[in-house]
Write a protein that holds these residues in place. Sequence first.
Motif, short mmCIF file in Angstrom:
data_model
loop_
_atom_site.label_atom_id
_atom_site.label_comp_id
_atom_site.label_asym_id
_atom_site.label_seq_id
_atom_site.Cartn_x
_atom_site.Cartn_y
_atom_site.Cartn_z
N ASP A 269 0.81 -1.22 0.00
CA ASP A 269 0.00 0.00 0.00
C ASP A 269 0.84 1.28 0.00
OD1 ASP A 269 -2.41 1.37 0.10
OD2 ASP A 269 -2.47 1.40 2.26
N GLY A 270 2.15 1.15 -0.16
CA GLY A 270 3.00 2.33 -0.09
C GLY A 270 3.07 3.09 -1.41
N TRP A 271 3.34 4.41 -1.32
CA TRP A 271 3.48 5.21 -2.53
C TRP A 271 4.89 5.76 -2.65
CZ3 TRP A 271 4.86 10.32 -1.98
CH2 TRP A 271 4.60 10.94 -0.75
N GLY A 272 5.21 6.17 -3.88
CA GLY A 272 6.54 6.72 -4.12
C GLY A 272 7.07 6.32 -5.48
N PRO A 273 8.36 6.60 -5.75
CA PRO A 273 8.96 6.25 -7.03
C PRO A 273 9.10 4.73 -7.17
CG PRO A 273 10.61 7.15 -5.55
CD PRO A 273 9.29 7.35 -4.88
N ASN A 301 0.38 10.42 -6.15
CA ASN A 301 1.55 10.35 -5.27
C ASN A 301 2.74 9.62 -5.86
OD1 ASN A 301 0.12 11.79 -3.41
ND2 ASN A 301 -0.27 10.08 -2.02
N ASP A 302 2.49 8.64 -6.72
CA ASP A 302 3.61 7.88 -7.30
C ASP A 302 4.46 8.71 -8.25
OD1 ASP A 302 3.02 5.64 -5.87
OD2 ASP A 302 2.25 4.46 -7.53
N ILE A 303 3.91 9.81 -8.74
CA ILE A 303 4.66 10.60 -9.73
C ILE A 303 5.18 11.92 -9.15
CG2 ILE A 303 3.38 9.58 -11.65
CD1 ILE A 303 1.81 12.20 -11.86
N HIS A 308 9.25 10.65 -11.57
CA HIS A 308 7.93 11.16 -11.94
C HIS A 308 7.17 10.19 -12.86
CE1 HIS A 308 9.21 14.87 -10.07
NE2 HIS A 308 10.22 14.99 -10.92
N LYS A 309 7.21 8.91 -12.52
CA LYS A 309 6.48 7.93 -13.33
C LYS A 309 5.89 6.85 -12.44
CE LYS A 309 8.48 4.71 -15.80
NZ LYS A 309 8.14 3.46 -15.07
#
Length: 329
Positions: A269-273, A301-303, A308-309
Motif C-alpha cells: 500500500d506504499g506510494w513513491g517512485p 503520489n507515485d509521480i 515522476h512515473k
Amino acid sequence: MKKTTSALALLLLIAVITNACATTRKHFKDTTAKASLDTLKYDSLMKKLANGDKSGRWPVKTKEYPLPGAILPFNRIVAYYGNLYSKNMGVLGQYPRKTMLNKLKEEVKNWEQADTTTAVLPALHYICVTAQADAGRNGLHNLRMPLSQIDTVISWAKSINAIVFLDIQVGFSTVQKELPLLEKYLKMPNVHFGIDPEFSMKEGSVPGKRIGTFDADDINYVTGYLAKLVKNNGLPPKIFVVHRFTKRMVTNYKDIKLRPEVQVVMDMDGWGPPELKKGTYKYFISEEPVQFTGFKLFYKNDIKNVPHKMLTPKEVLNLKPAPVYIQYQ
C-alpha cells in the motif's frame, strides 16, 4: 381373460413410468452436483504467480484448496479505491460515476493486454469506515458511511459486472466491533472485505500521527468470521485484503491461519517512485508470505518525485511473486 390382460398392461405401464421417473431424478441429481475446483489448474496458476521465485516462499504451501467458486488465482482483480465523500482519498470518489467507471474499464483492458493468459475482474474498493483526527460522537476517531452509500457503490459495480470490497479504517475502534456491522452486505456473493492497519490506533495516537497495527489475531478473527458466513450461507470464498507497507503494520504474520473459505491478499500500500515501491513490496510482502499478493498504484503520489512515473502493468507483473490484486488510488 381380457380383464387380466388389461390389468397386466396397466401394471407394465406403471412400472415403465416409475422407472423413467427414477432415471430422471438420478439424472437431475447428477447434473446439479456442486462444481468442483480444478486443482491442477489452480496449482499451475499458483506456480505461474510465483514468477520463478527461487526462495521457496512462493507459492505458499497450504493444507487445503479453496472452495469451488474461488476467484483467485483464476482471475486478476483491478480495483478502484476511494470514498464518495472525498476527492482526495482515491479515484473512486474523485470523478463522476460514468467517468470513473470508464477509466476503470480502460485499466482493465491495460491489464488484459499485459497478461493475456489471465482474466481480469474489475472491482470497486470502497472505504466504508474512515479514520478521523477528531474523536467524533462515538469517541472512536472513525466515521461510518451511510448504508445508502454502500448501496450506491454496489449498484455501480453491478452495472459493469464488478465485485465490491468494503474497507474499514477502525481508528480507536476494533475490527471485532466494526466487521459485524457489515454482515448483511458480506452475505452477498459479490461483496468482499478489506482492513487498513495504518489506521488501527491501538496505542492511542490520533489517526495520521503514527502508523497503526493489526496482529495475526485480528486477521484470524476476520477470516474466521468470513468463513462462517461462507459456510452458513453457501457462498463462494471471500477475498480479504490487508493493506501493508511497514513491518509493524502486521505483526506475527506466521500465525495467520488460512481457510478454504477465505482468500487472503497482502496488498503493498506504499506510494513513491518505482524503486522505493519495489523495495517495500520485497521486504514486507514477498519476504513475509501469507497467501496472495496485491499492489497499489497511486495516480498522483507515485509521480510526485523523480523519476515522476508510475509503474506500468508489465513492470508490476515482473515482481516475484506477481500480484494478483491491483488497486488504483
